[in-house]
Design a protein around this motif. Structure first.
Motif, PDB file in Angstrom:
ATOM      1  N   SER A  16      42.391  42.236  37.781  1.00  0.00           N
ATOM      2  CA  SER A  16      41.428  41.151  37.807  1.00  0.00           C
ATOM      3  C   SER A  16      40.162  41.612  37.092  1.00  0.00           C
ATOM      4  N   GLY A  18      37.415  42.964  37.763  1.00  0.00           N
ATOM      5  CA  GLY A  18      36.537  43.892  38.465  1.00  0.00           C
ATOM      6  C   GLY A  18      35.787  44.746  37.465  1.00  0.00           C
ATOM      7  N   SER A  22      37.552  44.192  33.640  1.00  0.00           N
ATOM      8  CA  SER A  22      36.779  43.455  32.643  1.00  0.00           C
ATOM      9  C   SER A  22      36.426  44.339  31.458  1.00  0.00           C
ATOM     10  N   ALA A  40      39.904  36.121  38.362  1.00  0.00           N
ATOM     11  CA  ALA A  40      38.610  36.535  38.900  1.00  0.00           C
ATOM     12  C   ALA A  40      38.369  35.800  40.210  1.00  0.00           C
ATOM     13  N   SER A  45      32.815  38.821  39.943  1.00  0.00           N
ATOM     14  CA  SER A  45      33.925  38.896  38.997  1.00  0.00           C
ATOM     15  C   SER A  45      33.827  37.805  37.939  1.00  0.00           C
TER      16      SER A  45
END
Length: 297
Positions: A16, A18, A22, A40, A45
């Motif tokens: 995800s 995080g 990212s 997200a 997030s």
């Protein structure tokens, strides 16, 4: 004409957004791949996704995985096995995909359900601490990734190393069986260093130093550089010299003014004495005196 082969452009799905996911998604984009979707949850997030992966659709994890050639799993360690099982159960993972997780403590065994459906599975752990800010994308280029693939799967090992090189970092092979020790070493160094520095800064404030960071930065920077360059031969200070009187004073003032730091000081001083003795810096009799001092109440 440049005949250098170019890496295939992959559609990457990030689960995800995080601090790590990212940043690695942005690093993959910079390397010429395309992040097709990201998951997200939560305001932080979503902000990271917007800042580092602009215009990338935010979708549920199964949809992110289903539309990707490369599925990047950047979730907490304990969530990883259940996430993989769930993605397989929903048919979101398939043969031919590359499935990567970034957990340091786990190897490719955590991706076994994905491997069973024919995905190429990798553990790629960046040996770096992340804040989730844009500057982390540049820091990735300066770090090393611990790469783990299934034993004997030369293709997977090569793919993992190629992905790391594409984003500008360095790859080091970490066998599955060595993964827990690898991660324990990095955690002990990075996380506990931060705790140590914070304790030192707090004690300096207690000593009346208004800006302890200015005092610590050159000292600790030099100590880290010397340790990495010269190892135990760079040890200095009262423990390495066998100066038990100074050590005793330290124990007394910490017990009085910074009791939360006392046990850590004792433990690290004992370890320093062991290393100094093994390196030939501290004679055996003085090492014994240091340990005796440290054990006294």
């Amino acid at each position: 004409m440049d005949a250098t082969p170019r890496p295939a452009r992959l559609a990457a799905g990030v689960i995800s957004a995080g601090r790590v996911g990212s940043v690695l998604g942005a690093a993959l984009t910079r390397a010429g791949h395309a992040v097709s979707a990201v998951s997200a949850v939560g305001a932080a997030s979503l902000r990271r996704a917007d800042a580092l992966l602009p215009d990338v659709p935010v979708l549920p994890p199964p949809d992110v995985a289903a539309g990707a050639d490369l599925v990047l799993l950047a979730v907490p360690d304990d969530e990883l096995p259940g996430l993989v099982r769930g993605l397989v159960a929903t048919g979101s993972l398939r043969a031919g995909q590359i499935v990567v997780h970034v957990s340091g403590a786990q190897g490719v065994a955590a991706l076994a359900p994905a491997a069973e459906v024919g995905a190429l599975c990798l553990a790629l752990h960046p040996a770096m601490t992340f804040t989730g800010r844009p500057e982390d994308v540049d820091r990735v280029r300066a770090c090393t990734f611990g790469v783990t693939a299934a034993d004997g799967d030369d293709i997977a090992w090569s793919v993992g190393e190629a992905l790391v090189v594409e984003i500008g970092a360095e790859a080091v092979r970490v066998p599955e069986s060595a993964r827990p020790l690898y991660h324990a070493a990095l955690t002990h160094g990075a996380n506990h260093l931060m705790t140590l520095v914070a304790d030192c800064a707090e004690a300096l404030r207690g000593a009346g130093v208004a800006n302890p960071e200015r005092v610590l930065a050159p000292l600790l920077g030099a100590a880290l550089d010397n340790a990495l360059r010269h190892g135990d031969r760079a040890l200095t200070g009262p423990v390495a010299r066998g100066d038990t009187g100074t050590v005793a004073k330290h124990l007394a003032v910490l017990a009085d003014r910074a009791p939360g730091t006392l046990d850590a000081y004792r433990a690290l001083a004992r370890r320093t004495a062991d290393r100094a003795e093994s390196a030939g810096l501290l004679p055996a009799d003085r090492a014994t005196d240091v340990r005796t001092t440290l054990d006294e109440d």
